[in-house]
Design an enzyme around this catalytic site. Structure first.
Site, PDB file in Angstrom:
ATOM      1  N   VAL A 146      69.325 -59.533-101.974  1.00  0.00           N
ATOM      2  CA  VAL A 146      70.459 -59.364-102.892  1.00  0.00           C
ATOM      3  C   VAL A 146      71.095 -60.743-103.065  1.00  0.00           C
ATOM      4  O   VAL A 146      71.342 -61.448-102.081  1.00  0.00           O
ATOM      5  CB  VAL A 146      71.488 -58.356-102.329  1.00  0.00           C
ATOM      6  CG1 VAL A 146      72.667 -58.201-103.282  1.00  0.00           C
ATOM      7  CG2 VAL A 146      70.821 -57.007-102.086  1.00  0.00           C
TER       8      VAL A 146
ATOM      9  N   MET B 157      73.844 -57.707 -87.570  1.00  0.00           N
ATOM     10  CA  MET B 157      74.723 -58.430 -86.650  1.00  0.00           C
ATOM     11  C   MET B 157      76.164 -58.407 -87.188  1.00  0.00           C
ATOM     12  O   MET B 157      76.996 -59.217 -86.788  1.00  0.00           O
ATOM     13  CB  MET B 157      74.236 -59.871 -86.457  1.00  0.00           C
ATOM     14  CG  MET B 157      72.841 -59.929 -85.812  1.00  0.00           C
ATOM     15  SD  MET B 157      72.498 -61.444 -84.925  1.00  0.00           S
ATOM     16  CE  MET B 157      72.675 -62.658 -86.211  1.00  0.00           C
TER      17      MET B 157
ATOM     18  N   SER C 261      74.231 -63.913 -97.465  1.00  0.00           N
ATOM     19  CA  SER C 261      74.055 -64.131 -96.031  1.00  0.00           C
ATOM     20  C   SER C 261      75.431 -64.180 -95.399  1.00  0.00           C
ATOM     21  O   SER C 261      76.373 -64.707 -96.008  1.00  0.00           O
ATOM     22  CB  SER C 261      73.331 -65.467 -95.802  1.00  0.00           C
ATOM     23  OG  SER C 261      73.500 -65.880 -94.459  1.00  0.00           O
TER      24      SER C 261
ATOM     25  N   GLU D  80      77.160 -57.295 -99.369  1.00  0.00           N
ATOM     26  CA  GLU D  80      76.458 -56.379-100.279  1.00  0.00           C
ATOM     27  C   GLU D  80      74.977 -56.212 -99.911  1.00  0.00           C
ATOM     28  O   GLU D  80      74.395 -55.157-100.133  1.00  0.00           O
ATOM     29  CB  GLU D  80      76.635 -56.904-101.718  1.00  0.00           C
ATOM     30  CG  GLU D  80      76.256 -55.939-102.804  1.00  0.00           C
ATOM     31  CD  GLU D  80      76.865 -54.541-102.678  1.00  0.00           C
ATOM     32  OE1 GLU D  80      78.026 -54.404-102.248  1.00  0.00           O
ATOM     33  OE2 GLU D  80      76.144 -53.581-103.020  1.00  0.00           O
TER      34      GLU D  80
ATOM     35  N   HIS E 260      73.709 -56.023 -96.890  1.00  0.00           N
ATOM     36  CA  HIS E 260      73.643 -54.976 -95.868  1.00  0.00           C
ATOM     37  C   HIS E 260      73.909 -53.597 -96.479  1.00  0.00           C
ATOM     38  O   HIS E 260      73.239 -52.616 -96.135  1.00  0.00           O
ATOM     39  CB  HIS E 260      74.704 -55.218 -94.788  1.00  0.00           C
ATOM     40  CG  HIS E 260      74.526 -56.478 -93.997  1.00  0.00           C
ATOM     41  ND1 HIS E 260      75.390 -57.547 -94.116  1.00  0.00           N
ATOM     42  CD2 HIS E 260      73.595 -56.840 -93.085  1.00  0.00           C
ATOM     43  CE1 HIS E 260      75.004 -58.509 -93.296  1.00  0.00           C
ATOM     44  NE2 HIS E 260      73.912 -58.113 -92.658  1.00  0.00           N
TER      45      HIS E 260
HETATM   46  O1  PAF Z   1      68.622 -59.812 -89.295  1.00  0.00           O
HETATM   47  C1  PAF Z   1      69.503 -59.623 -88.433  1.00  0.00           C
HETATM   48  O2  PAF Z   1      70.667 -59.386 -88.740  1.00  0.00           O
HETATM   49  C2  PAF Z   1      69.124 -59.706 -86.966  1.00  0.00           C
HETATM   50  O3  PAF Z   1      68.143 -60.662 -86.754  1.00  0.00           O
HETATM   51  C3  PAF Z   1      68.707 -58.341 -86.374  1.00  0.00           C
HETATM   52  C4  PAF Z   1      67.455 -57.808 -87.048  1.00  0.00           C
HETATM   53  C5  PAF Z   1      69.838 -57.346 -86.534  1.00  0.00           C
HETATM   54  C6  PAF Z   1      68.400 -58.497 -84.893  1.00  0.00           C
HETATM   55  O4  PAF Z   1      69.505 -58.961 -84.189  1.00  0.00           O
END
Ligand code: PAF
Length: 288
Positions: free
Chosen positions: A185, A35, A194, A40, A42
């Site tokens: 992480v 989203m 987060s 880090e 991601h």
């Molecule tokens: O974990 C997330 O960022 C979201 O729930 C996802 C998997 C991209 C779905 O919108």
């Protein structure tokens, strides 16, 4: 890196990426659904994806269907240009960044609901959340048709919901075994990364480090055979004492089935969601 915002442009970009280079086999494609507001955690998913496929696609879509009416949909951080620059630097081939109208065109009426693993934990506190997640993830899979997809293990229940959906709906791309969880992480003080950590004031951010600390202590006690009920109660007290406003849940569950447990079963995990300064934080740790 190519950035696309329409389904037509996405399909064309995916076809081009998959075109065999040299040999006869189509190139493989890994998807990292996000989203945005990348951190880090991601980027670790992206790097793990790059090890496993010829090309990496990342989606950025703040999915309204997974936010409740009183949740942070409007406040959720949106920083597409900054995110795109980070992804480009990681060598990502394709950024799929649809708007809401491209994802849910007028007349959109379909919902995916996964029973069982969606119940309890975040499913109890956030009614409809996992329907929204399952719906958008199935759409992302159908849109990108990746060979594999990667998700962070912080959202362990989300991963269980997605895997259940893949099994139940006989998903071929990605196959259930190609839906990979990547370990959490953490910041230097242990707080799980987060996008929502950005909401925390400096004082709340400092206090938030109690969450992983208290969890580690609880994990050690339960692994040591101490009573789980009183250990979880002590964990809640530690969080409230450190400045958390409330604890949504602190539960021991089977890592695979998410069935509630009252003692370690060698496959147990601790799951906690707690609120501090208006921000809801979640974390999970294996016992032992
Ligand atoms: O974990 C997330 O960022 C979201 O729930 C996802 C998997 C991209 C779905 O919108």
């Amino acid at each position: 890196m190519q950035t696309v915002t329409t389904i037509e442009a996405l399909r064309q970009a995916v076809d081009e990426l998959r075109a065999p280079h040299g040999g006869t086999a189509a190139a493989t494609l890994a998807l990292v659904p996000t989203m945005g507001a990348l951190h880090e955690g991601h980027l670790t998913l992206v790097r793990e994806a790059a090890k496993r496929a010829d090309h990496v696609a990342v989606s950025i879509f703040v999915n309204p269907r997974q936010f409740g009416p009183n949740e942070d949909l409007d406040a959720y951080p949106r920083q597409l240009a900054q995110d795109a620059a980070q992804l480009e630097a990681q060598g990502v081939a394709l950024l799929w960044a649809p708007g809401v109208a491209a994802m849910y065109p007028a007349g959109y009426a379909t919902n995916v609901s996964v029973a069982g693993v969606s119940a309890g934990l975040c499913g109890a506190d956030r009614p409809g959340h996992f329907d929204g997640v399952a719906t958008v993830v199935l759409k992302l899979f159908n849109q990108v048709r990746p060979d594999l997809a990667l998700f962070g293990e912080k959202d362990w229940q989300q991963l269980a919901v997605i895997r259940r959906m893949a099994r139940d709906l006989d998903l071929m791309q990605p196959h259930v075994d190609a839906i990979l969880g990547v370990p959490i992480v953490r910041e230097a003080d242990g707080l799980a990364m987060s996008s929502r950590n950005a909401y925390l004031s400096p004082a709340d951010r400092a206090a938030a480090a109690t969450l992983p600390l208290a969890m580690r202590e609880a994990v050690a006690r339960i692994a040591d055979g101490q009573d789980a009920t009183s250990t979880l109660a002590a964990l809640e007290d530690a969080l409230l004492g450190a400045g958390f406003a409330s604890v949504d849940y602190a539960e021991l569950r089977d890592a695979d089935t998410l069935a509630p447990l009252d003692a370690d079963n060698r496959n147990a995990r601790l799951f906690v969601a707690a609120r501090i300064g208006g921000t809801r934080l979640i974390d999970t740790m294996a016992i032992g």
